[in-house]
Design an enzyme around this catalytic site. Structure first.
Site, short mmCIF file in Angstrom:
data_model
loop_
_atom_site.label_atom_id
_atom_site.label_comp_id
_atom_site.label_asym_id
_atom_site.label_seq_id
_atom_site.Cartn_x
_atom_site.Cartn_y
_atom_site.Cartn_z
N ASP A 1 -0.88 14.77 -82.49
CA ASP A 1 -1.29 14.64 -83.89
C ASP A 1 -2.58 15.40 -84.19
O ASP A 1 -2.78 15.89 -85.30
CB ASP A 1 -1.47 13.16 -84.25
CG ASP A 1 -0.15 12.44 -84.45
OD1 ASP A 1 0.86 13.12 -84.69
OD2 ASP A 1 -0.12 11.21 -84.35
N LYS B 1 9.83 1.29 -84.02
CA LYS B 1 10.54 0.13 -84.54
C LYS B 1 10.49 0.03 -86.05
O LYS B 1 11.34 -0.57 -86.66
CB LYS B 1 9.95 -1.15 -83.94
CG LYS B 1 10.17 -1.28 -82.44
CD LYS B 1 9.63 -2.59 -81.95
CE LYS B 1 9.82 -2.73 -80.46
NZ LYS B 1 9.28 -4.00 -79.96
N GLY C 1 -10.82 2.00 -73.34
CA GLY C 1 -9.60 1.53 -73.96
C GLY C 1 -9.54 0.01 -74.01
O GLY C 1 -10.54 -0.68 -73.83
N ALA D 1 0.83 10.66 -96.02
CA ALA D 1 1.45 10.28 -94.74
C ALA D 1 1.37 11.42 -93.73
O ALA D 1 2.34 11.75 -93.05
CB ALA D 1 2.90 9.86 -94.96
N ASP D 2 0.18 12.01 -93.63
CA ASP D 2 -0.02 13.12 -92.70
C ASP D 2 -0.13 12.59 -91.27
O ASP D 2 -0.08 11.39 -91.03
CB ASP D 2 -1.26 13.92 -93.09
CG ASP D 2 -1.10 15.41 -92.84
OD1 ASP D 2 -0.45 15.76 -91.84
OD2 ASP D 2 -1.61 16.21 -93.63
N ASP D 3 -0.30 13.50 -90.31
CA ASP D 3 -0.24 13.14 -88.90
C ASP D 3 -1.49 12.44 -88.38
O ASP D 3 -1.42 11.68 -87.42
CB ASP D 3 0.04 14.39 -88.06
CG ASP D 3 1.39 15.00 -88.39
OD1 ASP D 3 2.39 14.29 -88.24
OD2 ASP D 3 1.43 16.16 -88.82
N CYS E 1 13.21 5.42 -79.07
CA CYS E 1 12.09 6.34 -79.19
C CYS E 1 10.78 5.58 -79.22
O CYS E 1 9.72 6.16 -79.41
CB CYS E 1 12.20 7.17 -80.46
SG CYS E 1 12.01 6.18 -81.95
N ASP F 1 -1.48 6.34 -81.23
CA ASP F 1 -0.03 6.22 -81.04
C ASP F 1 0.24 5.54 -79.71
O ASP F 1 -0.46 5.79 -78.72
CB ASP F 1 0.63 7.60 -81.07
CG ASP F 1 2.08 7.53 -81.56
OD1 ASP F 1 2.73 6.49 -81.33
OD2 ASP F 1 2.55 8.51 -82.16
#
Length: 346
Positions: free
Chosen positions: A88, A18, A136, A46-48, A15, A65
């Site tokens: 998220d 790790k 980016g 520990a929210d999104d 997925c 992410d």
């Protein structure tokens, strides 16, 4: 285009995840507490995504992410990763504004055309969400990785969080489970083309409509199901909210083919870690098989929203989710009064 099995270049658990939740909890426990009064949501529950107040009415929502390839089609991989990153923002009830890309790629060993397809997939999915990728950062790396950092906005009175679930709420899930197990089968050359295409469809589907539906219905508690699986993310919400839950296994939706792959042992390491993490908090019914345990603990990529809905809002929420053409609208259980944050599954 030269055929390359992207998943063979990934050393992850199937997925792209790790680090276990236990590992992450240990690391975060040693960090200094967040003290800025404008931080509405930080690391405590520990929210999104992070939520930062910018004025009396609005807040910025931000998340990041990225992960290694979970499918071999580079364009689909880019789409899935972008959908996963943007999710998220949706989970917090926010509206995405723009994104920046994160790229790690072995540019000297894999043709640049593969990277172009990955990035194009991400750009097209971002456009579908109504945003642009405007910059980016990239590095040369032997293991490909792609993802986004996404910035969004949310009205303060419409923030959806994982610590507001209440006893009596109905739990509703908007995507089927099984992406991690199927990704493992893909990596092991055991997945059928039809099952691969179905998994790609699920993972690349945006949670935009589900998010808009839950905010319009006045929902206050939700999370999206990603690397820690249904059980891991549900437990996170229950722990943050100080409640427990009861689930009906037969009501939990799954991607076609996943049960067969689970029976054949195509279980990602991340899924096994998820099950180990929540095992002591779950009370299993006598009929729940080992395969079923893996399926509902399966490490997802770009999974659906898990919405904790008060009963008096259920009818309106389901109508709005239906109008949004969600992949599934499954009532999988309910929140119960339990200070131990246990999960009963039958």
């Amino acid at each position: 285009m030269k055929k390359i099995k992207l998943t063979s270049l990934s050393h992850g658990s199937g997925c792209g995840c790790k680090m276990t939740r236990k590992d992450l909890s240990i690391v975060l426990s040693h960090l200094p507490p967040v003290t800025d009064p404008n931080i509405i949501i930080g690391t405590a529950t520990a929210d999104d995504a992070a939520v930062y107040k910018i004025d009396d009415k609005r807040a910025i929502v931000q998340t990041v992410d990225f992960f290694t390839p979970i499918v071999d089609d580079p364009y689909a991989y880019g789409q899935i990763s972008a959908a996963n990153s943007i999710s998220d923002i949706y989970a917090m009830g926010g509206k995405p504004l723009f994104a920046l890309s994160i790229i790690a790629f072995p540019i000297n060993t894999i043709p640049a055309s593969i990277l172009e397809e990955i990035v194009k997939g991400g750009i097209d999915k971002a456009k579908e969400a109504g945003i642009e990728i405007i910059g980016g950062h990239s590095i040369d790396d032997p293991e490909p990785k792609y993802g986004l950092t996404v910035t969004g906005v949310v009205e303060l009175d419409k923030v959806v969080r994982n610590d507001k679930a209440q006893a009596g709420d109905i739990l509703i899930l908007t995507k089927p489970l099984g992406a991690g197990i199927i990704s493992k089968a893909i990596k092991e050359n055991k997945a059928s083309e039809d099952d691969v295409n179905e998994a790609i469809k699920v993972m690349s589907f945006l949670n935009k409509g589900a998010s808009e539906a839950m905010t319009e219905a006045g929902i206050k508690a939700a999370t999206d199901i990603t690397g820690f699986g249904l059980l891991g993310h549900l437990y996170g919400m229950l722990k943050a909210s100080g409640v427990g839950a009861k689930l009906s296994l037969s009501s939990i939706p799954t991607i076609k083919g996943v049960w067969e792959y689970a029976k054949k042992g195509h279980i990602p390491g991340g899924t096994k870690n998820n099950l180990d993490y929540v095992e002591e908090k779950v009370i299993w019914g006598d009929s729940v098989s080992k395969e079923a345990k893996y399926v509902i603990a399966d490490a997802q990529t770009s999974g659906g929203l898990l919405i904790s809905c008060p009963k008096d809002k259920k009818e309106r929420l389901i109508a709005l989710l239906s109008a949004a053409n969600c992949l599934v609208i499954s009532e999988i259980g309910e929140v119960v009064d339990d200070k131990e944050n246990q999960i009963w599954i039958s």
